[in-house]
Design a protein around this motif. Structure first.
Motif, PDB file in Angstrom:
ATOM      1  N   GLU A  84     -27.337  24.076 -21.580  1.00 46.12           N
ATOM      2  CA  GLU A  84     -28.656  23.776 -21.020  1.00 46.12           C
ATOM      3  C   GLU A  84     -28.581  22.570 -20.080  1.00 46.12           C
ATOM      4  OE1 GLU A  84     -31.741  23.572 -23.964  1.00 46.12           O
ATOM      5  OE2 GLU A  84     -33.272  22.914 -22.535  1.00 46.12           O
ATOM      6  N   SER A  85     -27.629  21.689 -20.334  1.00 49.44           N
ATOM      7  CA  SER A  85     -27.500  20.474 -19.524  1.00 49.44           C
ATOM      8  C   SER A  85     -26.858  20.737 -18.163  1.00 49.44           C
ATOM      9  CB  SER A  85     -26.655  19.446 -20.276  1.00 49.44           C
ATOM     10  OG  SER A  85     -25.348  19.978 -20.494  1.00 49.44           O
ATOM     11  N   LYS A  86     -26.337  21.965 -17.951  1.00 46.97           N
ATOM     12  CA  LYS A  86     -25.673  22.271 -16.682  1.00 46.97           C
ATOM     13  C   LYS A  86     -26.671  22.783 -15.651  1.00 46.97           C
ATOM     14  CE  LYS A  86     -21.416  21.151 -17.504  1.00 46.97           C
ATOM     15  NZ  LYS A  86     -20.203  21.918 -17.344  1.00 46.97           N
ATOM     16  N   GLY A  87     -26.309  22.608 -14.383  1.00 50.95           N
ATOM     17  CA  GLY A  87     -27.162  23.096 -13.313  1.00 50.95           C
ATOM     18  C   GLY A  87     -27.643  21.975 -12.416  1.00 50.95           C
ATOM     19  N   ASN A  88     -28.164  22.346 -11.258  1.00 53.96           N
ATOM     20  CA  ASN A  88     -28.803  21.330 -10.415  1.00 53.96           C
ATOM     21  C   ASN A  88     -30.233  21.121 -10.919  1.00 53.96           C
ATOM     22  OD1 ASN A  88     -30.095  23.625  -9.518  1.00 53.96           O
ATOM     23  ND2 ASN A  88     -29.001  23.727  -7.573  1.00 53.96           N
ATOM     24  N   LYS A  89     -30.979  20.257 -10.256  1.00 50.89           N
ATOM     25  CA  LYS A  89     -32.336  19.927 -10.734  1.00 50.89           C
ATOM     26  C   LYS A  89     -33.194  21.178 -10.896  1.00 50.89           C
ATOM     27  CE  LYS A  89     -32.570  15.397  -8.602  1.00 50.89           C
ATOM     28  NZ  LYS A  89     -32.922  14.801  -7.296  1.00 50.89           N
ATOM     29  N   LEU A  90     -33.121  22.053  -9.876  1.00 48.71           N
ATOM     30  CA  LEU A  90     -33.923  23.278  -9.895  1.00 48.71           C
ATOM     31  C   LEU A  90     -33.628  24.116 -11.134  1.00 48.71           C
ATOM     32  CD1 LEU A  90     -35.699  25.488  -8.472  1.00 48.71           C
ATOM     33  CD2 LEU A  90     -33.598  26.264  -7.353  1.00 48.71           C
ATOM     34  N   ILE A  91     -32.362  24.272 -11.450  1.00 50.32           N
ATOM     35  CA  ILE A  91     -31.957  25.125 -12.569  1.00 50.32           C
ATOM     36  C   ILE A  91     -32.348  24.493 -13.908  1.00 50.32           C
ATOM     37  CG2 ILE A  91     -29.930  26.120 -13.750  1.00 50.32           C
ATOM     38  CD1 ILE A  91     -30.866  27.552 -11.140  1.00 50.32           C
ATOM     39  N   LYS A  92     -32.164  23.195 -14.017  1.00 54.25           N
ATOM     40  CA  LYS A  92     -32.509  22.527 -15.280  1.00 54.25           C
ATOM     41  C   LYS A  92     -34.004  22.642 -15.584  1.00 54.25           C
ATOM     42  CE  LYS A  92     -28.865  19.099 -14.863  1.00 54.25           C
ATOM     43  NZ  LYS A  92     -28.623  17.691 -14.555  1.00 54.25           N
ATOM     44  N   GLU A  93     -34.820  22.510 -14.541  1.00 57.49           N
ATOM     45  CA  GLU A  93     -36.267  22.638 -14.728  1.00 57.49           C
ATOM     46  C   GLU A  93     -36.646  24.083 -15.049  1.00 57.49           C
ATOM     47  OE1 GLU A  93     -38.784  20.321 -14.756  1.00 57.49           O
ATOM     48  OE2 GLU A  93     -37.107  18.909 -14.841  1.00 57.49           O
ATOM     49  N   TYR A 122     -34.782  26.265 -16.489  1.00 58.30           N
ATOM     50  CA  TYR A 122     -34.316  26.551 -17.856  1.00 58.30           C
ATOM     51  C   TYR A 122     -35.436  26.271 -18.853  1.00 58.30           C
ATOM     52  CZ  TYR A 122     -30.887  26.929 -21.666  1.00 58.30           C
ATOM     53  OH  TYR A 122     -30.191  27.330 -22.775  1.00 58.30           O
ATOM     54  N   LYS A 123     -36.087  25.114 -18.701  1.00 58.58           N
ATOM     55  CA  LYS A 123     -37.175  24.734 -19.620  1.00 58.58           C
ATOM     56  C   LYS A 123     -38.313  25.759 -19.582  1.00 58.58           C
ATOM     57  CE  LYS A 123     -36.429  19.814 -18.864  1.00 58.58           C
ATOM     58  NZ  LYS A 123     -36.974  18.730 -18.041  1.00 58.58           N
ATOM     59  N   LEU A 124     -38.667  26.177 -18.354  1.00 60.57           N
ATOM     60  CA  LEU A 124     -39.762  27.146 -18.214  1.00 60.57           C
ATOM     61  C   LEU A 124     -39.407  28.473 -18.889  1.00 60.57           C
ATOM     62  CD1 LEU A 124     -40.883  26.714 -14.473  1.00 60.57           C
ATOM     63  CD2 LEU A 124     -41.987  25.799 -16.533  1.00 60.57           C
ATOM     64  N   LEU A 125     -38.191  28.929 -18.684  1.00 58.68           N
ATOM     65  CA  LEU A 125     -37.798  30.233 -19.225  1.00 58.68           C
ATOM     66  C   LEU A 125     -37.644  30.185 -20.746  1.00 58.68           C
ATOM     67  CD1 LEU A 125     -35.275  31.523 -16.515  1.00 58.68           C
ATOM     68  CD2 LEU A 125     -37.668  32.172 -16.840  1.00 58.68           C
ATOM     69  N   LYS A 126     -37.175  29.035 -21.223  1.00 59.94           N
ATOM     70  CA  LYS A 126     -36.975  28.889 -22.670  1.00 59.94           C
ATOM     71  C   LYS A 126     -38.304  29.042 -23.424  1.00 59.94           C
ATOM     72  CE  LYS A 126     -35.630  24.975 -24.642  1.00 59.94           C
ATOM     73  NZ  LYS A 126     -34.819  23.803 -25.081  1.00 59.94           N
ATOM     74  N   SER A 127     -39.371  28.563 -22.804  1.00 61.10           N
ATOM     75  CA  SER A 127     -40.666  28.620 -23.481  1.00 61.10           C
ATOM     76  C   SER A 127     -41.472  29.860 -23.088  1.00 61.10           C
ATOM     77  CB  SER A 127     -41.467  27.349 -23.169  1.00 61.10           C
ATOM     78  OG  SER A 127     -41.694  27.277 -21.779  1.00 61.10           O
ATOM     79  N   CYS A 155     -36.490  27.044  -3.231  1.00 67.87           N
ATOM     80  CA  CYS A 155     -37.388  27.470  -4.314  1.00 67.87           C
ATOM     81  C   CYS A 155     -37.788  26.306  -5.210  1.00 67.87           C
ATOM     82  CB  CYS A 155     -36.700  28.522  -5.178  1.00 67.87           C
ATOM     83  SG  CYS A 155     -36.363  30.063  -4.326  1.00 67.87           S
ATOM     84  N   ARG A 156     -38.893  26.492  -5.895  1.00 65.99           N
ATOM     85  CA  ARG A 156     -39.285  25.575  -6.962  1.00 65.99           C
ATOM     86  C   ARG A 156     -39.085  26.300  -8.297  1.00 65.99           C
ATOM     87  NH1 ARG A 156     -43.838  24.605  -3.551  1.00 65.99           N
ATOM     88  NH2 ARG A 156     -45.185  25.684  -5.030  1.00 65.99           N
ATOM     89  N   PRO A 157     -39.044  25.546  -9.412  1.00 61.79           N
ATOM     90  CA  PRO A 157     -38.802  26.178 -10.720  1.00 61.79           C
ATOM     91  C   PRO A 157     -39.769  27.323 -11.017  1.00 61.79           C
ATOM     92  CG  PRO A 157     -38.664  23.801 -10.909  1.00 61.79           C
ATOM     93  CD  PRO A 157     -39.121  24.074  -9.514  1.00 61.79           C
ATOM     94  N   GLU A 158     -41.054  27.149 -10.656  1.00 58.02           N
ATOM     95  CA  GLU A 158     -42.021  28.209 -10.964  1.00 58.02           C
ATOM     96  C   GLU A 158     -41.729  29.487 -10.177  1.00 58.02           C
ATOM     97  OE1 GLU A 158     -42.654  25.132 -10.034  1.00 58.02           O
ATOM     98  OE2 GLU A 158     -44.230  24.988  -8.515  1.00 58.02           O
ATOM     99  N   LEU A 193     -29.826  32.910 -16.328  1.00 59.61           N
ATOM    100  CA  LEU A 193     -30.071  32.016 -15.190  1.00 59.61           C
ATOM    101  C   LEU A 193     -28.705  31.613 -14.634  1.00 59.61           C
ATOM    102  CD1 LEU A 193     -32.246  30.354 -13.625  1.00 59.61           C
ATOM    103  CD2 LEU A 193     -32.042  28.610 -15.425  1.00 59.61           C
ATOM    104  N   LEU A 194     -28.485  31.907 -13.362  1.00 56.75           N
ATOM    105  CA  LEU A 194     -27.170  31.633 -12.771  1.00 56.75           C
ATOM    106  C   LEU A 194     -26.974  30.131 -12.601  1.00 56.75           C
ATOM    107  CD1 LEU A 194     -24.651  33.090 -11.699  1.00 56.75           C
ATOM    108  CD2 LEU A 194     -25.721  33.122  -9.442  1.00 56.75           C
ATOM    109  N   SER A 195     -25.895  29.614 -13.180  1.00 60.08           N
ATOM    110  CA  SER A 195     -25.676  28.170 -13.119  1.00 60.08           C
ATOM    111  C   SER A 195     -24.178  27.857 -13.095  1.00 60.08           C
ATOM    112  CB  SER A 195     -26.350  27.499 -14.312  1.00 60.08           C
ATOM    113  OG  SER A 195     -26.290  26.089 -14.192  1.00 60.08           O
TER     114      SER A 195
END
Lengths: 330, 330
Positions: A183-192, A194-199, A147-150, A176-178
Motif C-alpha cells: 500500500e505504501s508503494k506508488g506515486n501520490k496519485l496512486i497512494k491516494e 488506493y485509499k479510495l478503492l480500499k473503502s 488524473c486525480r484520485p477520484e 491498481l497498477l503501481s
C-alpha cells in the motif's frame, strides 16, 4: 441491431475490414453498415448486401493514422470516422467500430456524441487478450493523461461494470497498477487512489506490478491514461519482438531439418501457434462515458480481429453499458 | 581494483553468484570480495582465493527479497547488503554488485554512501539488453516516483554521461517516454520536460512511445521512476510469457518429429535461441548520484548475468562516472 463499421480506417482497409464485417454478419447475426467509399465497397461487398442485410454508407474522405485528430475531424466532415459516429448520434446505428485513427475516433465521439451528463470523465477501456481465454481490461488506456484520485476510482467503477456485464465475470478483481505491491508503494496519485478503492465496495485486490499484468491476477487494471497508453504500447512492442523471434525459430527448424515451412504449418500448426499468440487477433478498446457505443479496434486488425471487435460491440449494446452508466451515474 | 559482490542476494545465491564472480575474476581481471557467510563461501570458492586474488568478507545476515528496505538495513547491520555498501564507503572496494533486494541496496547506498552534494536527485539507470548488441539505458527505473521537470532533465544528463562514457556511444540519442510522438503529447510533467530538453545541448530526439523502446530509436530513455519501474517490469512479464511459448514450441516440434529435445538443442541451437533472447543474461542497473559505484543485477541473475554485471561495475569505475558527476555537477 445495426453496427456501423469504418471500412476506410486501419492498415488492412478496406479488404480485411469488409471480410471481417461479412464474417461478423454471418456469425453474430447483426446488420452491418459499411462506412466508406461507395464505389469501392460496392465492388467488395455488393453481392452480400441483400442476403446479409448489409448496407453501404458513403463517406468519401479518409483520416490518416498520423493526422491531428481535431483538425482532421473538422476539415473532413465526410470522413468515415465522422460519418460513422454521426450514424450512432442519429440512432441509425447502435454502435460504431473503427480500426482507424483512434485519437480522431475519440475526438469525434466526444464532440458529436457528447459526454454523459454528470460523469467525471470519459475513459478508454482496453481489452488485452494475449490468449483468447485470458481477457484483461485496462482502463484508462489513453484518454486522460493527467488524473486525480477520484478519476481513477471512477475508472475502477467503469471497469467493474464493463467486465461484469460484457465479459460475465461477477465481482471482477480490480488491481491498481503501481511500482510495488504494498500500500505504501506508488506515486501520490496512486497512494491516494488506493485509499479510495480500499473503502469502496469493489473487489479491490490492491496494487499490481508490471510483470503481473498478463498473469491474470486481476481482471480490471486501473491506471491513468498516460501510464496505461505507454504500458499497452510496450506490451505491443515486446510482443512484436518475440513474434518475430518465434517465426525465425520456425525457419531455423525448417532449414535444419530440410522441411518446407508449409510442412511445419501442417504438422505442428506453426501458423496457429503464432496466430494464437498474436494480440492483434483479439482485443479492442471501448469508449466509456460518451453518449453511444464506440469500439476502437487495433490499427493492424485483420478480418478475424474485426469480426471479434464487432462481436464486442454487439455485446456492449446488448448489455446496455451506455444506458447503465447514464442511469447509475456510478 | 576490488569489486565487492553480494553472494547472499538473488534467487540463485550463493552458487550462481560465486560461479559468476569466479568467471569475472578470470575474464575481467578484477579482484573480487565475496560478501556473505564465510563458512559457505569458503566451501564454494576456497580453492580460488589465492590464485584469483579473491577474498571473503563475512556477512552473517541476509535480507530477503520482500523485506521492507529501511527496516531491514536497520535491523540487519551484518547483512551482505549493508556490509557490501560499507566496503565501498570505507574505500575497501571500488564498487558493490548485488542481485538482492534492490530497495534495500538503494536505501543502504543513500544512507551509508550519501547523495553527492549539490545534485538534484539520485536515480537508477537500467540497461535493457534484450539482445547483446542493443543496449538501451532507461532512467529513472524506480528511485523517484514523483518528479518535477528539472528532475527528468537531470536524468537525461546522467543518461547522456553514462551511455557516452560507459557504453562508448558519443552523443547518444535521448528520447522522452510519452503517450505520443508529437511535442503536444504527454502529461503536464512530460510537456514541461520536453521544453527543457529541447533547449538543452543534449541530442534530444523528442518523445518516444512504448512500442519503440526495444527498437533502439534512442539509446537513453528518460522517464519518471514510477512509469520507468512499471515499464521495465512489463517488459519482463511479457518476455517471460513469450519465453515460455518459445520453449513450448520447441517441445511441440520435438514431439511432432519424434526428436529428443537435446537433438534440437544440438542441431539448431534451441538452447542458445532462448538464451540469446533472455533479458536476464544482460542488463543491470546503476545507482547514479550517490557517493560510490553500485550496480543492481537482476534478482534472477545466473552466473553469466553476474559476470556481466561485474564487467559493468568495472567499466563504471574505470570511466570515473561517480567522480564526473561530482565534478561537473552536470
Amino acid at each position: 441491431m445495426v453496427i456501423a463499421i469504418d471500412a476506410t480506417g486501419g492498415e488492412y482497409a478496406p479488404h480485411e475490414i469488409v471480410k471481417g464485417a461479412i464474417k461478423a454478419a454471418q456469425e453474430h447475426k447483426v446488420e452491418i453498415a459499411l462506412v466508406g467509399r461507395r464505389d469501392i465497397l460496392y465492388v467488395l461487398a455488393g453481392r452480400h448486401l441483400g442476403k446479409l442485410g448489409m448496407t453501404i454508407i458513403d463517406a468519401s474522405q479518409a483520416i490518416g493514422p498520423n493526422e491531428s485528430p481535431l483538425e482532421a475531424i473538422h476539415s473532413k466532415p465526410n470522413s468515415s470516422i465522422v460519418v460513422g459516429i454521426n450514424l450512432v448520434r442519429d440512432d441509425m446505428a447502435s454502435a460504431f467500430v473503427s480500426a482507424g485513427n483512434s485519437g480522431a475516433v475519440f475526438a469525434a465521439a466526444l464532440l458529436n456524441l457528447g459526454k454523459i451528463k454528470g460523469i467525471p470523465r470519459p475513459a478508454i477501456g482496453s481489452l488485452i487478450n494475449i490468449t483468447p481465454d485470458t481477457p484483461i481490461f485496462l482502463i484508462d488506456a489513453g484518454a486522460n493523461v493527467d488524473c486525480r484520485p477520484e478519476h481513477l476510482a471512477w475508472f475502477a467503477n467503469l471497469g467493474n461494470l464493463y467486465v461484469s456485464q460484457v465479459l460475465g465475470i461477477s465481482s471482477p478483481r480490480i488491481g491498481l497498477l503501481s511500482n510495488g505491491e504494498e500500500e505504501s508503494k506508488g506515486n501520490k496519485l496512486i497512494k491516494e487512489t488506493y485509499k479510495l478503492l480500499k473503502s469502496s465496495p469493489l473487489n479491490f485486490i490492491g496494487n499490481i506490478e508490471g510483470q503481473d499484468i498478463l498473469k491474470r491476477v486481476a481482471e480490471v487494471i486501473v491506471t491513468d491514461g498516460f501510464t496505461g497508453n505507454i504500458v499497452l504500447k510496450t506490451i505491443e512492442g515486446v510482443s512484436d519482438n518475440w513474434l518475430h523471434s518465434l517465426s525465425q525459430t520456425g525457419q531455423v527448424f525448417a532449414k535444419a531439418y530440410r522441411l518446407p515451412l508449409r510442412a511445419l504449418h501442417r504438422d505442428i500448426g506453426m501458423g496457429s501457434w503464432t496466430q494464437r499468440l498474436d494480440y492483434r487477433e483479439y482485443g479492442g478498446a471501448c469508449l466509456l462515458g460518451v453518449n453511444g457505443n464506440v469500439i476502437i479496434a487495433h490499427g493492424r486488425s485483420q478480418s478475424k480481429a474485426i469480426k471479434n471487435a464487432i462481436g464486442l460491440a454487439k455485446q456492449t449494446v446488448e448489455r446496455g453499458i451506455c444506458q447503465r452508466i447514464k442511469e447509475e451515474k456510478l
